[in-house]
Scaffold this motif. Structure first.
Motif, short mmCIF file in Angstrom:
data_model
loop_
_atom_site.label_atom_id
_atom_site.label_comp_id
_atom_site.label_asym_id
_atom_site.label_seq_id
_atom_site.Cartn_x
_atom_site.Cartn_y
_atom_site.Cartn_z
N ALA A 1 -16.36 3.80 15.36
CA ALA A 1 -17.44 4.13 14.44
C ALA A 1 -17.23 3.46 13.08
O ALA A 1 -18.18 3.02 12.43
N ASN B 1 -18.90 0.06 12.32
CA ASN B 1 -20.31 0.04 11.95
C ASN B 1 -20.47 0.27 10.45
O ASN B 1 -21.32 -0.34 9.80
N VAL B 2 -19.63 1.15 9.92
CA VAL B 2 -19.69 1.44 8.49
C VAL B 2 -19.29 0.20 7.70
O VAL B 2 -19.92 -0.16 6.70
N THR C 1 -5.01 6.34 25.86
CA THR C 1 -5.94 7.15 26.66
C THR C 1 -6.01 8.59 26.16
O THR C 1 -6.93 9.32 26.51
N LEU D 1 -6.29 9.38 23.02
CA LEU D 1 -7.12 9.46 21.82
C LEU D 1 -8.45 10.08 22.22
O LEU D 1 -9.04 9.71 23.22
N GLY D 2 -8.89 11.03 21.47
CA GLY D 2 -10.14 11.69 21.82
C GLY D 2 -9.94 13.16 22.10
O GLY D 2 -10.53 13.99 21.47
N ASN D 3 -9.07 13.47 23.08
CA ASN D 3 -8.88 14.91 23.33
C ASN D 3 -7.45 15.30 23.66
O ASN D 3 -7.15 16.49 23.73
N SER E 1 -7.61 14.70 14.48
CA SER E 1 -8.83 15.38 14.90
C SER E 1 -8.51 16.51 15.89
O SER E 1 -8.01 16.27 16.99
N GLY E 2 -8.76 17.73 15.47
CA GLY E 2 -8.48 18.89 16.32
C GLY E 2 -7.05 19.39 16.24
O GLY E 2 -6.72 20.45 16.79
N ASP F 1 -13.71 10.89 6.10
CA ASP F 1 -14.32 12.16 5.69
C ASP F 1 -13.64 13.37 6.32
O ASP F 1 -13.48 14.41 5.67
N THR F 2 -13.27 13.28 7.59
CA THR F 2 -12.62 14.43 8.24
C THR F 2 -11.27 14.70 7.59
O THR F 2 -10.88 15.85 7.39
N GLN G 1 -11.73 16.42 4.36
CA GLN G 1 -12.08 17.82 4.61
C GLN G 1 -10.82 18.64 4.95
O GLN G 1 -10.64 19.74 4.44
#
Lengths: 373, 338
Positions: free
Chosen positions: A80, A83-84, A234, A236-238, A266-267, A289-290, A293
């Motif tokens: 992401a 794109n920024v 693999t 990364l993400g969850n 993240s999480g 941003d996360t 936060q």
């Protein structure tokens, strides 16, 4: 029935073998005396880096009109953030009266090669690409050089030269970030930290960050046990929060988790809380941003934001200097900055959606180019 | 006539024998093979890691850490039971999460934002139903296509940026971070969803019809079952549960990530297919799915506690998946042979 039993045995055997493959890792909490001098140096480093830098390294104006109508190709990535970054570059190429072509890829070498083939067809004046090894585009380099395309490599392990005209965010330039993360951990713990560095080996451009973190921990706090944990791409993400929680449960003395990139968090705060490990502090690098936060809510201790705005605008600056016939400025990044709860409010000031490290970095570059800001 | 009346009674085994046979079937490795694998995993890791593995903390870590995977896998039970794939569920998870996060950050109450998240998830369920049931496009391709469109919409809607803000750390984060008897919200929700699915599938006419459609849609149609309506409903259930899982995920990370759900695509399918080998012998079912998630979670947590190399978890999942699918094939062949 026999086949079923075989499957049960197979699964169990694989679990045993995989567990046996595991390294011991982790140091025990040390009760060794604290190196006060090292702690003081760490505190000084943190204090110095807590003040947001206000100057760019590039200060020499172009000094002549920048020709309009130039074309820059940007090879984007599936993340992401890319794109920024593309959006930010577009704003600045528009200011110069230039065209930015964003070439999207899915991160595979095949799609990246297609992007470089497109750069050849576009006869672009400059190309900016992220984390792509030169092996991917080696065969296009002769044509790119013949077209006069100025090649800007960002965050790869390849050095400048041999067809790469400008390399920035190199592994060596990332070293300081590792040192500041170590200083942050040592300073906060008063020299009594037990830290694990969570690394993603697939991101080989981050390797020296890890080396520097581990070396700085050893130098500034010899009594602080430090270890590394590799996580697969693999996960990364969850999967990362559970891998980290598993490591922390197996090593209950560890009280600082240092992340190779902030997005690994993240999480993670929620997972730590659920596992009763919310005393563990998180330090990372990269920002976003996360992360801001998490720092605002006290779920993350600190982050060393990567100077994305300054990195990509320095790359664009090198293209501007090339097309105007001015000697390119050396590849340099601004002084790094540590964001903590005390100064996180400053991250609200953004440039095209990204928090710059240097206040007003975009306007400063525009000023160098003589472009309206 | 007397003979025909007496024959069933004579062939029927005594009550105690029937109970014993039923019990033996229920605990047979053919019915609950994953539970036996789970026992082996627990024993092996308890011996290897006596101080860290056989603890309440491990139980909590498995329950809390894999609860969203469990919800994602449960979303697939009903459509797969009707022999319909839903590959869009992971994107629906993302969509509901970013929708709710967007509205919370823009000042809406957490509850209203979550309702909107659920609403958009159900809209995608309707779209899936139209594509698969009304337009007769193969579910595998059709839901892959709608998933791709949902992802495109998410990128358009979020500009590929993570939606975050301190507002998400308030009431919204409580959905996933609330603790109930030591378990986080999603762990409890997964059990509740499994309970509802189990009741509907096993104890209602609708459940029987769902399985009938899955086993033989033509025969179900001849038996006047509304096959299309049931498949449409299955896709709606999938979207609804996936939407709720997405809300839990966004609440857990206190952010709306434009790619958050895609990481659950393979683990959820792995769990639901392993789950189909449990309890109901070849039928997709809720409790079997939960058992599969727990088994995969117990193994993965054991590997992470033992500092196994970073490829270990993927290898473990792959081995278990192949084993379970081979077992399913074996069971089906045996059932066909009678």
């Amino acid at each position: 029935m026999q086949r079923k039993s075989l499957l049960v045995l197979l699964a169990a055997a694989s679990a045993v073998i995989l567990a046996a493959c595991g390294g011991g890792g982790g140091g025990s909490a040390a009760s060794a005396p604290v190196d006060q001098a090292g702690v003081q140096r760490a505190a000084d480093l943190v204090q110095g880096a807590s003040v947001r830098p206000s100057d760019l390294n590039v200060t020499e104006p172009i000094g002549k009109p920048v020709p309009p109508g130039k074309v820059v190709d940007f090879v984007s990535c599936p993340a992401a953030d890319c794109n920024v970054i593309a959006g930010m570059l577009k704003v600045h190429t528009d200011k110069l009266g230039w065209t930015l072509n964003v070439l999207t890829t899915d991160g595979s070498p095949g799609s990246q090669q297609q992007a470089f083939a497109q750069i050849v067809r576009d006869r672009a004046d400059g190309a900016i690409y992220i984390g792509i090894d030169r092996g991917v585009y080696e065969r296009y380099l002769p044509e790119l050089q013949a077209n006069g395309t100025w090649m800007v490599s960002v965050c790869s392990t390849n050095p400048q030269g041999n067809g790469i005209d400008f390399a920035i965010c190199t592994p060596d330039q990332q070293r300081e970030t590792g040192r500041l993360m170590a200083a942050s951990v040592i300073s906060h713990s008063g020299g009594r930290a037990n830290a694990v560095y969570v690394n993603v080996p697939a991101f080989d451009n981050l390797s020296k960050l890890q080396d520097e973190f581990l070396a700085s921990m050893k130098e500034l706090c010899p009594a602080c046990p430090t270890a590394s944990q590799d996580v697969p791409i693999t996960a990364l993400g969850n999967g990362v929060p559970q891998l980290v929680v598993g490591y922390l449960r197996a090593h209950p003395d560890v009280d600082y988790v240092v992340l190779a990139i902030d997005s690994l968090a993240s999480g993670l705060p929620a997972a730590l809380k659920a596992a009763g490990l919310d005393h563990v502090e998180i330090v990372g690098q990269g920002g976003g941003d996360t992360t801001w936060q998490y720092i605002k809510t006290g779920e993350q201790l600190a982050s060393v934001p990567w100077p994305y705005v300054e990195t990509y605008l320095a790359g664009l600056d090198s293209i501007v200097r090339h097309v105007t016939g001015v000697q390119a400025a050396p590849s340099q990044l601004p002084r790094f900055w540590i964001v903590t709860k005390n100064n996180v409010a400053e991250t609200d000031l953004k440039v095209d959606g990204i928090t710059p490290v240097v206040i007003g970095a975009d306007a400063k570059f525009a000023q160098l180019w003589g472009a309206s800001s | 006539m007397t003979n025909t009346l007496e024959r069933p009674a004579a062939s029927r085994p005594p009550a105690t024998e029937r109970v014993w046979t039923r019990w033996a079937t229920a605990v047979s490795p053919r019915s609950i093979g994953a539970v036996y694998i789970l026992v082996v995993i627990v024993v092996v890791f308890s011996i290897a890691l006596p101080s860290t593995y056989p603890t309440l903390a491990t139980v909590k870590q498995v329950a809390n850490g894999y609860s969203i995977t469990a919800l994602a896998a449960l979303a697939l039970v009903v459509p797969l039971a009707t022999r319909t794939f839903d590959l869009s569920f992971a994107y629906v998870m993302t969509l509901s999460g970013v929708t709710a996060a967007h509205f919370v950050v823009h000042g809406m109450s957490a509850f209203a934002a979550m309702l909107l998240g659920m609403l958009v998830a159900l809209v995608i369920g309707v779209v899936n139903g139209l594509v698969v049931v009304v337009m007769r496009i193969d579910s595998f391709i059709g839901t892959l296509a709608t998933g791709s469109l949902v992802q495109a919409f998410i990128i358009f809607f979020t500009n590929a940026q993570i939606i975050s803000g301190v507002e998400l750390a308030g009431g919204f984060s409580q959905l996933a971070q609330v603790q109930i008897v030591g378990l986080t919200g999603p762990a409890v929700y997964a059990v509740v969803v499994a309970l509802v699915l189990w009741f509907v599938l096993e104890h209602t006419v609708v459940g029987r019809r769902i399985y009938a459609v899955g086993f033989n849609p033509d025969a179900a149609r001849l038996a006047t079952i509304a096959v299309d309506r049931i498949r449409f409903g299955g896709l709606l259930v999938s979207a609804g549960v996936a939407g709720f899982a997405g809300l839990c995920l966004a609440s857990s990370i206190s952010a709306g990530s434009p790619t958050a759900g895609t990481a659950y695509l393979l683990p959820a399918f792995a769990a639901v297919f392993v789950g189909a080998t449990q309890l109901k012998r070849g039928r997709f079912n809720a409790w079997g799915t939960l058992i599969a998630v727990v088994m995969l979670g117990a193994g993965t947590v054991g590997l992470s506690l033992s500092a196994a190399p970073n490829y270990a978890a993927d290898m473990f999942t792959g081995v278990v998946l192949i084993g379970a699918l081979a077992a399913t094939g074996l069971q089906r062949r045996r059932i066909r042979r009678g």
